[in-house]
Design an enzyme around this catalytic site. Structure first.
Site, PDB file in Angstrom:
ATOM      1  N   GLU A  22      -6.238   9.046   9.504  1.00 53.19           N
ATOM      2  CA  GLU A  22      -4.863   8.948  10.008  1.00 53.19           C
ATOM      3  C   GLU A  22      -4.720   9.648  11.351  1.00 53.19           C
ATOM      4  OE1 GLU A  22      -1.567   8.680   7.678  1.00 53.19           O
ATOM      5  OE2 GLU A  22      -2.631   7.268   6.404  1.00 53.19           O
ATOM      6  N   CYS A  50     -11.245   3.241  -1.229  1.00 57.95           N
ATOM      7  CA  CYS A  50      -9.968   3.726  -0.682  1.00 57.95           C
ATOM      8  C   CYS A  50      -9.715   2.944   0.601  1.00 57.95           C
ATOM      9  CB  CYS A  50     -10.066   5.226  -0.398  1.00 57.95           C
ATOM     10  SG  CYS A  50      -8.634   5.879   0.475  1.00 57.95           S
ATOM     11  N   CYS A  74      -3.734  -0.975  -2.125  1.00 59.70           N
ATOM     12  CA  CYS A  74      -4.007   0.440  -2.384  1.00 59.70           C
ATOM     13  C   CYS A  74      -4.926   0.587  -3.596  1.00 59.70           C
ATOM     14  CB  CYS A  74      -2.672   1.133  -2.662  1.00 59.70           C
ATOM     15  SG  CYS A  74      -2.808   2.867  -3.026  1.00 59.70           S
ATOM     16  N   ASP A  95       0.867  -1.179   0.000  1.00 53.71           N
ATOM     17  CA  ASP A  95       0.000   0.000   0.000  1.00 53.71           C
ATOM     18  C   ASP A  95       0.904   1.228   0.000  1.00 53.71           C
ATOM     19  OD1 ASP A  95      -2.478   1.467   0.276  1.00 53.71           O
ATOM     20  OD2 ASP A  95      -1.867   1.893   2.322  1.00 53.71           O
ATOM     21  N   SER A  96       0.286   2.396  -0.242  1.00 51.79           N
ATOM     22  CA  SER A  96       1.053   3.635  -0.162  1.00 51.79           C
ATOM     23  C   SER A  96       1.460   3.929   1.282  1.00 51.79           C
ATOM     24  CB  SER A  96       0.208   4.785  -0.714  1.00 51.79           C
ATOM     25  OG  SER A  96      -1.036   4.832  -0.029  1.00 51.79           O
ATOM     26  N   HIS A 143      -8.625   3.666   3.421  1.00 55.93           N
ATOM     27  CA  HIS A 143      -8.951   4.282   4.714  1.00 55.93           C
ATOM     28  C   HIS A 143     -10.456   4.322   5.013  1.00 55.93           C
ATOM     29  CE1 HIS A 143      -4.857   5.566   4.140  1.00 55.93           C
ATOM     30  NE2 HIS A 143      -4.837   6.220   5.277  1.00 55.93           N
TER      31      HIS A 143
HETATM   32  N1  DGL Z   1      -4.033   3.888  -0.102  1.00 53.76           N
HETATM   33  C1  DGL Z   1      -4.659   4.955  -0.846  1.00 53.76           C
HETATM   34  C2  DGL Z   1      -5.862   4.363  -1.627  1.00 53.76           C
HETATM   35  O1  DGL Z   1      -6.433   3.354  -1.253  1.00 53.76           O
HETATM   36  C3  DGL Z   1      -5.087   6.093   0.044  1.00 53.76           C
HETATM   37  C4  DGL Z   1      -3.932   6.904   0.585  1.00 53.76           C
HETATM   38  C5  DGL Z   1      -3.144   7.581  -0.522  1.00 53.76           C
HETATM   39  O2  DGL Z   1      -3.632   8.552  -1.150  1.00 53.76           O
HETATM   40  O3  DGL Z   1      -2.034   7.148  -0.773  1.00 53.76           O
HETATM   41  O4  DGL Z   1      -6.239   4.923  -2.624  1.00 53.76           O
END
Ligand code: DGL
Length: 272
Positions: A158, A190, A77, A14-15, A192
């Protein structure tokens, strides 16, 4: 006949920390697998970056996991799944699973009419890519799909502002189009957003079904690794390794929110 399986780990990336919502589902679904998680915390967020940059980052994080001899890759992600997965599949032979297809399939199971109205929320880049509406159109061309970028939700999660008054106000304002024109199903596109499910559910009401791609991914992974998933073996412990590209202690601090209380004992920092 003896059950044959591939004992190599599954790589998940993931990011940053958000992909832990997907990891949590995989840990529940596959209690005997070995997982390696990589969060690209040095370069998060991916959600406002161009396709070219997200493709490059996706290949770099995947290469780190491939070097660790994973049997498969999960792009937790949504932004990497929307913008980077095509380039990644062209780059490597390792099977790759993203979150978009499983999320859309799950949405299809939840509707009872092919003219249903499906909402999709995600980062700016995921929404701009059109990946969700394009995938849904292939599954059922007659669906009505409305997409919305909700970039403020990521920092709220977050910071742990899950039921703060400001969060309720921001979620209400962002989802105003879906309050005015209700959708039958809303895809939380997403990593989150599943953490905000209680607030989103309260605001949109019971008539809108919320789709958490994380749950759908576990089912798809089982199918992808049909005959190689490690069978239950008495006394065998699940193993998870965590890697980040920056600020490991912050990752550890926020991780509990995504893993619903499960502790992350150690996190190693790596350069890609
Ligand atoms: N993990 C990213 C997503 O699911 C969200 C956080 C980011 O913008 O990197 O799109």
């Amino acid at each position: 006949m003896k059950n044959r399986y591939d004992s190599r780990p599954i790589g998940i990336f993931d990011s940053g920390v958000g992909g832990l919502t997907v990891l949590k589902e995989l840990l529940d679904a596959f209690p005997h697998e070995h997982f390696i998680y990589l969060g690209d915390t040095a370069r998060v967020p991916y959600g406002a970056k161009s396709a070219r940059t997200v493709e490059r980052y996706t290949i770099q994080v995947a290469d780190f996991l491939i070097r660790r001899n994973v049997k498969g890759l999960v792009a937790a992600c949504n932004t990497a799944s929307a913008l980077g997965i095509g380039a990644l599949r062209a780059h490597c032979d390792t099977p790759v699973l993203g979150v978009i297809q499983p999320g859309c399939q799950q949405a299809m199971v939840s509707i009872n009419d092919k003219h249903s109205h499906i909402g999709v929320i995600g980062t700016r880049s995921t929404i701009a890519s059109g990946a969700y509406p394009n995938t849904l159109a292939l599954l059922e061309p007659q669906l009505k799909v409305s997409s919305l970028a909700c970039p403020l939700f990521v920092p709220l999660v977050e910071e742990g502002w899950l039921d703060h008054d400001a969060t309720i106000m921001i979620v209400e304002q962002n989802l105003a189009p879906f309050i005015k024109n209700p959708v039958d199903v809303l895809i939380l596109g997403c990593t989150h957003y599943p953490v905000l499910k209680p607030v989103i559910g309260k605001i949109l009401g019971k008539k809108t079904k919320l789709i958490d791609s994380a749950e759908a991914v576990a089912e798809s992974l089982g199918k992808l690794f049909n005959n190689v998933i490690r069978p239950a073996k008495k006394g065998e412990q699940q193993k998870v390794e965590f890697y980040v590209t920056d600020v490991a202690d912050r990752f550890q601090e926020v991780a509990g929110r995504f893993l619903q209380g499960l502790a992350v004992d150690s996190v190693d920092m790596v350069d890609l």
